[in-house]
Design a protein around this motif. Structure first.
Motif, PDB file in Angstrom:
ATOM      1  N   THR A 119      -8.505  12.469  -3.795  1.00  0.00           N
ATOM      2  CA  THR A 119      -9.223  11.692  -3.217  1.00  0.00           C
ATOM      3  C   THR A 119      -8.706  10.262  -3.484  1.00  0.00           C
ATOM      4  N   ILE A 120      -8.124   9.699  -4.475  1.00  0.00           N
ATOM      5  CA  ILE A 120      -7.558   8.538  -4.636  1.00  0.00           C
ATOM      6  C   ILE A 120      -6.394   8.450  -3.635  1.00  0.00           C
ATOM      7  N   ILE A 121      -5.626   9.328  -3.269  1.00  0.00           N
ATOM      8  CA  ILE A 121      -4.595   8.952  -2.416  1.00  0.00           C
ATOM      9  C   ILE A 121      -4.918   9.149  -0.819  1.00  0.00           C
ATOM     10  N   GLU A 122      -6.095   9.799  -0.523  1.00  0.00           N
ATOM     11  CA  GLU A 122      -6.820   9.815   0.744  1.00  0.00           C
ATOM     12  C   GLU A 122      -7.206   8.680   1.065  1.00  0.00           C
ATOM     13  N   GLN A 123      -8.076   7.832  -0.027  1.00  0.00           N
ATOM     14  CA  GLN A 123      -8.600   6.514   0.135  1.00  0.00           C
ATOM     15  C   GLN A 123      -7.372   5.386   0.412  1.00  0.00           C
ATOM     16  N   LEU A 124      -6.301   5.698  -0.431  1.00  0.00           N
ATOM     17  CA  LEU A 124      -5.224   4.847  -0.135  1.00  0.00           C
ATOM     18  C   LEU A 124      -4.576   4.815   1.308  1.00  0.00           C
ATOM     19  N   ASN A 125      -4.451   6.195   1.837  1.00  0.00           N
ATOM     20  CA  ASN A 125      -3.897   6.445   2.883  1.00  0.00           C
ATOM     21  C   ASN A 125      -4.926   5.814   4.127  1.00  0.00           C
ATOM     22  N   PHE A 126      -6.358   5.941   3.844  1.00  0.00           N
ATOM     23  CA  PHE A 126      -7.089   5.421   4.851  1.00  0.00           C
ATOM     24  C   PHE A 126      -6.898   3.884   4.936  1.00  0.00           C
ATOM     25  N   TYR A 127      -6.910   3.222   3.735  1.00  0.00           N
ATOM     26  CA  TYR A 127      -6.754   1.867   3.727  1.00  0.00           C
ATOM     27  C   TYR A 127      -5.400   1.474   4.563  1.00  0.00           C
ATOM     28  N   LEU A 128      -4.287   2.341   4.375  1.00  0.00           N
ATOM     29  CA  LEU A 128      -3.174   2.080   4.900  1.00  0.00           C
ATOM     30  C   LEU A 128      -3.129   2.111   6.451  1.00  0.00           C
ATOM     31  N   SER A 129      -4.121   3.180   6.891  1.00  0.00           N
ATOM     32  CA  SER A 129      -4.471   3.208   8.448  1.00  0.00           C
ATOM     33  C   SER A 129      -4.934   1.989   8.846  1.00  0.00           C
ATOM     34  N   VAL A 130      -5.970   1.393   8.218  1.00  0.00           N
ATOM     35  CA  VAL A 130      -6.644   0.412   8.488  1.00  0.00           C
ATOM     36  C   VAL A 130      -5.887  -0.895   8.824  1.00  0.00           C
ATOM     37  N   VAL A 131      -4.804  -1.080   7.632  1.00  0.00           N
ATOM     38  CA  VAL A 131      -4.008  -2.209   7.731  1.00  0.00           C
ATOM     39  C   VAL A 131      -3.030  -1.975   9.107  1.00  0.00           C
TER      40      VAL A 131
ATOM     41  N   LEU B  22       0.773  -1.178  -0.024  1.00  0.00           N
ATOM     42  CA  LEU B  22       0.040   0.004  -0.010  1.00  0.00           C
ATOM     43  C   LEU B  22       0.976   1.227  -0.005  1.00  0.00           C
ATOM     44  N   LEU B  23       1.845   1.306   0.621  1.00  0.00           N
ATOM     45  CA  LEU B  23       2.789   2.535   0.621  1.00  0.00           C
ATOM     46  C   LEU B  23       3.287   2.627  -0.590  1.00  0.00           C
ATOM     47  N   LYS B  24       3.965   1.682  -1.398  1.00  0.00           N
ATOM     48  CA  LYS B  24       4.132   1.819  -2.777  1.00  0.00           C
ATOM     49  C   LYS B  24       3.066   2.303  -3.798  1.00  0.00           C
ATOM     50  N   LYS B  25       1.741   2.081  -3.419  1.00  0.00           N
ATOM     51  CA  LYS B  25       0.649   2.324  -4.307  1.00  0.00           C
ATOM     52  C   LYS B  25       0.591   3.979  -3.970  1.00  0.00           C
ATOM     53  N   VAL B  26       0.539   4.092  -2.590  1.00  0.00           N
ATOM     54  CA  VAL B  26       0.487   5.518  -2.155  1.00  0.00           C
ATOM     55  C   VAL B  26       1.490   6.656  -3.032  1.00  0.00           C
ATOM     56  N   LEU B  27       2.840   6.079  -2.880  1.00  0.00           N
ATOM     57  CA  LEU B  27       3.836   6.826  -3.391  1.00  0.00           C
ATOM     58  C   LEU B  27       3.696   6.868  -5.079  1.00  0.00           C
ATOM     59  N   ASN B  28       3.347   5.685  -5.732  1.00  0.00           N
ATOM     60  CA  ASN B  28       3.186   5.744  -7.296  1.00  0.00           C
ATOM     61  C   ASN B  28       1.907   6.529  -7.638  1.00  0.00           C
ATOM     62  N   ALA B  29       1.060   6.598  -6.718  1.00  0.00           N
ATOM     63  CA  ALA B  29      -0.124   7.594  -7.010  1.00  0.00           C
ATOM     64  C   ALA B  29      -0.066   9.025  -6.892  1.00  0.00           C
ATOM     65  N   SER B  30       0.916   9.252  -5.838  1.00  0.00           N
ATOM     66  CA  SER B  30       1.116  10.697  -5.654  1.00  0.00           C
ATOM     67  C   SER B  30       2.253  11.042  -6.902  1.00  0.00           C
ATOM     68  N   ARG B  31       3.341  10.132  -7.326  1.00  0.00           N
ATOM     69  CA  ARG B  31       4.256  10.736  -8.456  1.00  0.00           C
ATOM     70  C   ARG B  31       3.382  10.742  -9.668  1.00  0.00           C
ATOM     71  N   ALA B  32       2.518  10.045  -9.807  1.00  0.00           N
ATOM     72  CA  ALA B  32       1.611  10.119 -11.100  1.00  0.00           C
ATOM     73  C   ALA B  32       0.607  11.288 -10.983  1.00  0.00           C
ATOM     74  N   GLY B  33       0.531  11.817  -9.950  1.00  0.00           N
ATOM     75  CA  GLY B  33      -0.377  13.241  -9.779  1.00  0.00           C
ATOM     76  C   GLY B  33      -1.922  12.748  -9.689  1.00  0.00           C
TER      77      GLY B  33
END
Length: 87
Positions: free
Chosen positions: A39-51, A24-35
């Motif tokens: 909303t998508i980045i926040e959702q990924l961060n929420f999933y990260l907090s749940v994990v 998930l950290l890799k996905k957040v980083l890739n999503a951020s780099r890809a611009g």
């Protein structure tokens, strides 16, 4: 809700939680780099907090299991010593 390697989050052990968190950290980083949208980045961060929360719970379960095993071993050693002392 969340799945990793065809397992639900609740079925993961501590090590699998760590691997899921890393992915998930890799996905957040890739999503951020890809611009991607915030909303998508926040959702990924929420999933990260749940994990991460579940990882803490899984770690505590493993600690409790180790303590229980250590207590059981101590009791068994005590009984063995007591049996040996009776002879």
């Amino acid at each position: 809700m969340l799945n990793y390697n065809d397992k639900q989050l609740e079925e993961l052990d501590f090590n699998e939680c760590i691997e899921f968190e890393k992915s998930l950290l890799k996905k957040v980083l890739n999503a951020s780099r890809a611009g991607m949208s915030d909303t998508i980045i926040e959702q990924l961060n929420f999933y990260l907090s749940v994990v991460r929360q579940y990882k803490r719970e899984a770690a505590q379960r493993e600690i409790d299991e180790l303590k229980k095993d250590a207590a059981t071993s101590a009791v068994l050693r005590g009984k063995t010593t007591a049996i040996g002392a009776q002879r």
